[in-house]
Design a protein around this motif. Structure first.
Motif, PDB file in Angstrom:
ATOM      1  N   GLY A 304       0.812  -1.212   0.000  1.00 57.68           N
ATOM      2  CA  GLY A 304       0.000   0.000   0.000  1.00 57.68           C
ATOM      3  C   GLY A 304       0.852   1.271   0.000  1.00 57.68           C
ATOM      4  O   GLY A 304       1.908   1.317   0.644  1.00 57.68           O
ATOM      5  N   TYR A 305       0.386   2.316  -0.728  1.00 61.68           N
ATOM      6  CA  TYR A 305       1.134   3.569  -0.866  1.00 61.68           C
ATOM      7  C   TYR A 305       0.176   4.762  -0.738  1.00 61.68           C
ATOM      8  O   TYR A 305      -1.038   4.621  -0.908  1.00 61.68           O
ATOM      9  CB  TYR A 305       1.828   3.648  -2.227  1.00 61.68           C
ATOM     10  N   ALA A 321      -1.733   2.023   4.697  1.00 68.32           N
ATOM     11  CA  ALA A 321      -2.068   0.777   5.385  1.00 68.32           C
ATOM     12  C   ALA A 321      -3.509   0.370   5.104  1.00 68.32           C
ATOM     13  O   ALA A 321      -3.821  -0.810   4.878  1.00 68.32           O
ATOM     14  CB  ALA A 321      -1.837   0.938   6.894  1.00 68.32           C
ATOM     15  N   GLY A 322      -4.429   1.360   5.079  1.00 69.39           N
ATOM     16  CA  GLY A 322      -5.834   1.048   4.814  1.00 69.39           C
ATOM     17  C   GLY A 322      -6.040   0.516   3.412  1.00 69.39           C
ATOM     18  O   GLY A 322      -6.878  -0.368   3.172  1.00 69.39           O
ATOM     19  N   ARG A 323      -5.285   1.061   2.445  1.00 70.07           N
ATOM     20  CA  ARG A 323      -5.417   0.604   1.063  1.00 70.07           C
ATOM     21  C   ARG A 323      -4.913  -0.839   0.915  1.00 70.07           C
ATOM     22  O   ARG A 323      -5.480  -1.635   0.160  1.00 70.07           O
ATOM     23  CB  ARG A 323      -4.675   1.561   0.132  1.00 70.07           C
ATOM     24  N   ALA A 324      -3.838  -1.190   1.608  1.00 73.37           N
ATOM     25  CA  ALA A 324      -3.370  -2.586   1.572  1.00 73.37           C
ATOM     26  C   ALA A 324      -4.361  -3.495   2.297  1.00 73.37           C
ATOM     27  O   ALA A 324      -4.691  -4.589   1.813  1.00 73.37           O
ATOM     28  CB  ALA A 324      -1.987  -2.681   2.206  1.00 73.37           C
ATOM     29  N   ASP A 349       4.024   7.367   2.472  1.00 73.11           N
ATOM     30  CA  ASP A 349       4.494   8.163   1.327  1.00 73.11           C
ATOM     31  C   ASP A 349       6.008   8.140   1.233  1.00 73.11           C
ATOM     32  O   ASP A 349       6.623   8.981   0.566  1.00 73.11           O
ATOM     33  CB  ASP A 349       3.970   9.600   1.431  1.00 73.11           C
ATOM     34  N   THR A 350       6.642   7.160   1.951  1.00 76.80           N
ATOM     35  CA  THR A 350       8.113   7.104   1.928  1.00 76.80           C
ATOM     36  C   THR A 350       8.632   6.555   0.611  1.00 76.80           C
ATOM     37  O   THR A 350       9.797   6.767   0.266  1.00 76.80           O
ATOM     38  CB  THR A 350       8.619   6.209   3.076  1.00 76.80           C
ATOM     39  N   VAL A 351       7.797   5.809  -0.099  1.00 79.24           N
ATOM     40  CA  VAL A 351       8.187   5.273  -1.407  1.00 79.24           C
ATOM     41  C   VAL A 351       7.146   5.738  -2.406  1.00 79.24           C
ATOM     42  O   VAL A 351       5.937   5.635  -2.167  1.00 79.24           O
ATOM     43  CB  VAL A 351       8.259   3.730  -1.395  1.00 79.24           C
ATOM     44  N   GLN A 352       7.594   6.256  -3.544  1.00 75.80           N
ATOM     45  CA  GLN A 352       6.693   6.725  -4.600  1.00 75.80           C
ATOM     46  C   GLN A 352       6.986   5.903  -5.855  1.00 75.80           C
ATOM     47  O   GLN A 352       7.914   6.186  -6.610  1.00 75.80           O
ATOM     48  CB  GLN A 352       6.911   8.220  -4.866  1.00 75.80           C
ATOM     49  N   PRO A 353       6.181   4.796  -6.098  1.00 72.82           N
ATOM     50  CA  PRO A 353       6.482   3.917  -7.232  1.00 72.82           C
ATOM     51  C   PRO A 353       6.236   4.585  -8.586  1.00 72.82           C
ATOM     52  O   PRO A 353       6.742   4.107  -9.610  1.00 72.82           O
ATOM     53  CB  PRO A 353       5.533   2.737  -7.012  1.00 72.82           C
ATOM     54  N   PHE A 354       5.465   5.660  -8.645  1.00 68.80           N
ATOM     55  CA  PHE A 354       5.153   6.303  -9.925  1.00 68.80           C
ATOM     56  C   PHE A 354       5.662   7.744  -9.893  1.00 68.80           C
ATOM     57  O   PHE A 354       5.645   8.423  -8.851  1.00 68.80           O
ATOM     58  CB  PHE A 354       3.643   6.293 -10.181  1.00 68.80           C
ATOM     59  N   ARG A 361      -1.490   6.916  -5.109  1.00 69.98           N
ATOM     60  CA  ARG A 361      -2.585   6.498  -4.209  1.00 69.98           C
ATOM     61  C   ARG A 361      -3.004   5.098  -4.661  1.00 69.98           C
ATOM     62  O   ARG A 361      -4.007   4.902  -5.357  1.00 69.98           O
ATOM     63  CB  ARG A 361      -3.750   7.472  -4.317  1.00 69.98           C
ATOM     64  N   VAL A 362      -2.243   4.074  -4.260  1.00 72.40           N
ATOM     65  CA  VAL A 362      -2.341   2.780  -4.925  1.00 72.40           C
ATOM     66  C   VAL A 362      -1.993   1.627  -3.957  1.00 72.40           C
ATOM     67  O   VAL A 362      -1.258   1.820  -2.992  1.00 72.40           O
ATOM     68  CB  VAL A 362      -1.410   2.744  -6.160  1.00 72.40           C
ATOM     69  N   SER A 363      -2.546   0.434  -4.292  1.00 72.39           N
ATOM     70  CA  SER A 363      -2.075  -0.838  -3.733  1.00 72.39           C
ATOM     71  C   SER A 363      -1.580  -1.672  -4.905  1.00 72.39           C
ATOM     72  O   SER A 363      -2.335  -1.946  -5.850  1.00 72.39           O
ATOM     73  CB  SER A 363      -3.186  -1.594  -3.010  1.00 72.39           C
ATOM     74  N   ILE A 364      -0.320  -2.040  -4.861  1.00 70.64           N
ATOM     75  CA  ILE A 364       0.274  -2.840  -5.939  1.00 70.64           C
ATOM     76  C   ILE A 364       0.240  -4.304  -5.514  1.00 70.64           C
ATOM     77  O   ILE A 364       0.757  -4.671  -4.442  1.00 70.64           O
ATOM     78  CB  ILE A 364       1.705  -2.376  -6.243  1.00 70.64           C
ATOM     79  N   CYS A 365      -0.374  -5.161  -6.346  1.00 70.81           N
ATOM     80  CA  CYS A 365      -0.536  -6.598  -6.040  1.00 70.81           C
ATOM     81  C   CYS A 365       0.283  -7.397  -7.044  1.00 70.81           C
ATOM     82  O   CYS A 365       0.058  -7.290  -8.265  1.00 70.81           O
ATOM     83  CB  CYS A 365      -1.988  -7.015  -6.137  1.00 70.81           C
ATOM     84  N   VAL A 366       1.220  -8.206  -6.566  1.00 70.98           N
ATOM     85  CA  VAL A 366       2.053  -9.047  -7.427  1.00 70.98           C
ATOM     86  C   VAL A 366       1.876 -10.482  -6.970  1.00 70.98           C
ATOM     87  O   VAL A 366       2.203 -10.827  -5.820  1.00 70.98           O
ATOM     88  CB  VAL A 366       3.529  -8.625  -7.379  1.00 70.98           C
ATOM     89  N   ALA A 367       1.352 -11.340  -7.869  1.00 71.55           N
ATOM     90  CA  ALA A 367       1.124 -12.754  -7.557  1.00 71.55           C
ATOM     91  C   ALA A 367       2.083 -13.616  -8.382  1.00 71.55           C
ATOM     92  O   ALA A 367       2.215 -13.406  -9.593  1.00 71.55           O
ATOM     93  CB  ALA A 367      -0.309 -13.148  -7.836  1.00 71.55           C
TER      94      ALA A 367
END
Length: 370
Positions: A304-305, A321-324, A349-354, A361-367
């Motif tokens: 979560g971000y 945390a809520g988004r994750a 907001d310590t990491v900004q993937p984009f 404002r995102v949850s990144i899911c990798v399966a």
């Protein structure tokens, strides 16, 4: 007379019950090797001996007498049978007179008919090779008592016998009991029998204002006169066909390479200051769930971000945390994905993937498949 009629009504009811239940047991048995046994009606002979206890006012050991029984019967079905049996030898009576325990003996023979049903076959099915069977019977006949010399001598000495008799005296008798049959061979069984016999109050010459009883314990043999079953052996298997001529096998094709299963990534975007999954983004969560169901060993990491351009570090940590959490909760509760297959992280907001602020404002899911 009323008691005697009750006895015979009981006998008739028992016989009807035995006949009715005999149809309930199967008359065939198939062994483990496929051999089929079919029940066959047959005669049997009973040879038994033992002891009798005559109910009376004396010690148990003082009222024991020798006893023998001879019977000829017919087994109509696996459950129901009947026999004509003659039981006899000696009975005893006893009473206390002037504080003196007195016993006397007399002889008897009691021919009659017994209706018999095999409880083992009734409840467990017929099996000609069964080692142990329990058989119940109910019957009746006539008891002929004679040789009453002991009572005659005691009467001459002043003893009172209200029902004293001298000549051979016939009395209706009803009886029932159990047999324990131990199969020794197809033709012979070891029999342990216990039976109870009831008559009117005149049997033992003594007035008691209640029926007279005696009980027999017998051991002996039942000999089957003729075959008790027919045996049908299954046909021998057909001969194996001639082997086909040898043909050298063609070389096996080279195995195809195992398919490579690619991991899957879905980015679930949220609106500003929100942890609610929109309808359009819910499709991405469903994609992850379908992937997890298709590959049972697959595991997913949810991160979560929050965007750094709005809010502050404390608010953004809560949003990330809520988004994750909402993605993980949806996978578990809506799609039934096990918790031990899900790992989740929250980076605030310590990491900004984009590079574009609003996309963070995102949850990144990798399966991954394994």
């Amino acid at each position: 007379m009323f008691k005697t009629m009750k006895i015979f009504r009981t006998l008739v009811a028992g016989a009807l019950l035995a006949v009715g239940t005999s149809a309930m047991a199967q008359a065939t048995y198939t062994a483990a090797d496929g051999t089929e046994y079919q029940f066959k009606k047959h005669l049997f002979l009973d040879l038994q001996g033992g002891a009798q206890y005559t109910l009376g006012e004396s010690k148990f050991s003082n009222l024991l007498s020798p006893n023998v029984q001879l019977g000829l019967g017919y087994q109509f079905s696996p459950v129901f049978g009947a026999r004509i049996a003659a039981n006899g030898w000696q009975s005893k009576g006893g009473f206390d007179f002037n504080h003196e325990n007195t016993t006397y003996k007399f002889k008897y023979i009691a021919p009659g008919v017994d209706f018999m049903f095999n409880l083992s076959n009734l409840f467990c099915g017929w099996n000609p090779n069964r080692v142990f069977n329990v058989i119940a019977f109910l019957g009746g006949g006539v008891n002929f008592a004679f040789d009453n010399d002991d009572v005659k001598n005691m009467k001459q000495q002043g003893y009172e016998f209200k029902y004293y008799w001298e000549k051979t005296t016939p009395t209706l008798v009803g009886r029932g009991g159990l047999e324990l049959a131990f199969r020794l061979s197809d033709a012979v069984s070891l029999m342990l029998e216990g039976n109870a016999n009831v008559m009117n109050d005149h049997y033992n010459s003594k007035f008691g204002d209640n029926p007279d009883w005696y009980f027999n314990g017998l051991v002996g043999f039942r000999i089957n006169l003729g075959k008790t079953y027919t045996k049908v052996v299954p046909p021998a298997p057909a001969p194996a066909p001639e082997p086909a001529p040898y043909v050298a096998p063609e070389p096996a094709p080279a195995p195809e390479p195992a398919p490579v299963i690619e991991p899957i990534r879905r980015d679930v975007f949220f609106t500003i200051n929100s942890t609610v999954i929109s309808e359009t983004e819910a499709v991405k969560v469903r994609d992850i769930a379908n992937y997890m169901k298709k590959y049972p060993k697959a595991k997913v990491v949810v991160s979560g971000y929050a965007d750094k351009g709005t809010g502050n570090a404390r608010i953004n940590a809560r949003l990330a945390a809520g988004r994750a959490d909402i993605v993980v909760k949806t996978l578990k509760e809506q799609y039934g994905i096990a918790a031990d297959r899900i790992t989740y992280n929250s980076y605030g907001d310590t990491v900004q993937p984009f590079a574009e602020n609003d996309l963070n404002r995102v949850s990144i899911c990798v399966a991954n498949p394994e």
